[in-house]
Design a protein around this motif. Structure first.
Motif, PDB file in Angstrom:
ATOM      1  N   GLY A  30     -34.446  19.094  53.059  1.00 15.06           N
ATOM      2  CA  GLY A  30     -35.429  19.370  54.099  1.00 15.06           C
ATOM      3  C   GLY A  30     -36.139  20.704  53.873  1.00 15.06           C
ATOM      4  O   GLY A  30     -37.355  20.817  54.055  1.00 15.06           O
ATOM      5  N   ALA A  31     -35.379  21.719  53.464  1.00 14.58           N
ATOM      6  CA  ALA A  31     -35.975  23.038  53.185  1.00 14.58           C
ATOM      7  C   ALA A  31     -36.952  22.949  52.010  1.00 14.58           C
ATOM      8  O   ALA A  31     -38.040  23.528  52.043  1.00 14.58           O
ATOM      9  N   ARG A  32     -36.572  22.220  50.974  1.00 12.09           N
ATOM     10  CA  ARG A  32     -37.441  22.071  49.804  1.00 12.09           C
ATOM     11  C   ARG A  32     -38.732  21.327  50.176  1.00 12.09           C
ATOM     12  O   ARG A  32     -39.837  21.720  49.769  1.00 12.09           O
ATOM     13  N   LEU A  33     -38.616  20.277  50.971  1.00  9.39           N
ATOM     14  CA  LEU A  33     -39.801  19.535  51.396  1.00  9.39           C
ATOM     15  C   LEU A  33     -40.718  20.393  52.265  1.00  9.39           C
ATOM     16  O   LEU A  33     -41.944  20.308  52.168  1.00  9.39           O
ATOM     17  N   ALA A  34     -40.136  21.222  53.111  1.00  5.98           N
ATOM     18  CA  ALA A  34     -40.937  22.122  53.956  1.00  5.98           C
ATOM     19  C   ALA A  34     -41.755  23.080  53.090  1.00  5.98           C
ATOM     20  O   ALA A  34     -42.937  23.320  53.356  1.00  5.98           O
ATOM     21  N   ARG A  35     -41.124  23.639  52.071  1.00  5.72           N
ATOM     22  CA  ARG A  35     -41.835  24.557  51.168  1.00  5.72           C
ATOM     23  C   ARG A  35     -42.993  23.839  50.480  1.00  5.72           C
ATOM     24  O   ARG A  35     -44.117  24.344  50.436  1.00  5.72           O
ATOM     25  N   ARG A  36     -42.735  22.659  49.960  1.00  4.80           N
ATOM     26  CA  ARG A  36     -43.790  21.909  49.269  1.00  4.80           C
ATOM     27  C   ARG A  36     -44.936  21.551  50.210  1.00  4.80           C
ATOM     28  O   ARG A  36     -46.107  21.638  49.843  1.00  4.80           O
ATOM     29  N   LEU A  37     -44.600  21.135  51.415  1.00  4.81           N
ATOM     30  CA  LEU A  37     -45.639  20.786  52.380  1.00  4.81           C
ATOM     31  C   LEU A  37     -46.488  22.001  52.749  1.00  4.81           C
ATOM     32  O   LEU A  37     -47.709  21.897  52.858  1.00  4.81           O
ATOM     33  N   ALA A  38     -45.859  23.143  52.935  1.00  2.02           N
ATOM     34  CA  ALA A  38     -46.607  24.345  53.308  1.00  2.02           C
ATOM     35  C   ALA A  38     -47.643  24.701  52.247  1.00  2.02           C
ATOM     36  O   ALA A  38     -48.804  24.992  52.570  1.00  2.02           O
ATOM     37  N   VAL A  39     -47.254  24.660  50.992  1.00  4.19           N
ATOM     38  CA  VAL A  39     -48.197  24.980  49.912  1.00  4.19           C
ATOM     39  C   VAL A  39     -49.281  23.913  49.824  1.00  4.19           C
ATOM     40  O   VAL A  39     -50.468  24.227  49.657  1.00  4.19           O
ATOM     41  N   GLN A  40     -48.897  22.641  49.967  1.00  2.00           N
ATOM     42  CA  GLN A  40     -49.878  21.557  49.930  1.00  2.00           C
ATOM     43  C   GLN A  40     -50.926  21.729  51.028  1.00  2.00           C
ATOM     44  O   GLN A  40     -52.118  21.591  50.788  1.00  2.00           O
TER      45      GLN A  40
END
Length: 153
Positions: A30-40
């Motif tokens: 979940g933390a990794r997906l949050a990081r990716r979404l924020a940059v996207q």
């Protein structure tokens, strides 16, 4: 890079032009997906490239806030919330978790020995403003603002 804890200071100085809120599982994934979404979302909303300074700063501070939410702010079976706001001159990341009694510690002037304890130093270095607030007896929100200026190559 200032740190604010007061409710009035925790509010964005200007109304956001765009906003997105999603819940993520309280796991490393979940933390990794949050990081990716924020940059996207940053790159989609602003047109900045993935390798721009603001995108790198957003990736780093989102990874730290989401990781802290999972590691220190999570109760079994509870998610954390990520809110992204595009402000007129910046990008704001808010991470809300379910442990209001676990506040971020004071940021040390230098890193501690060992393999942990450097995250908030990084947040302080990359954020233009950051802080936290306890909204109710069930949640706390840690927020970071990153300016959208880029350095010329």
């Amino acid at each position: 890079m200032t740190h604010h804890q007061l409710t009035d200071e925790a509010k964005p100085p200007h109304a956001p032009t765009r906003q997105l809120t999603l819940r993520f599982s309280g796991t490393r994934r979940g933390a990794r997906l949050a990081r990716r979404l924020a940059v996207q979302q940053l790159t989609e909303w602003t047109g900045l490239s993935y390798d721009s300074d603001p995108a790198r700063a957003v990736a780093l501070v989102t990874a730290e806030l989401a990781s802290n939410a999972v590691r220190h702010g999570s109760l079994p079976g509870r998610d954390f919330r990520l809110t992204l706001l595009l402000l007129p001159h910046g990008f704001r990341i808010e991470v809300t978790d379910t442990r209001p009694e676990r506040l971020p510690p004071p940021v040390p002037s230098q890193p501690a020995d060992g393999t942990s304890g450097r995250g908030l130093l990084l947040v302080q270095a990359y954020a233009d403003r950051w802080g936290y607030m306890v909204r109710d007896t069930y949640t706390k929100m840690v927020w970071v603002e990153v300016q959208l200026r880029t350095t010329a190559s």
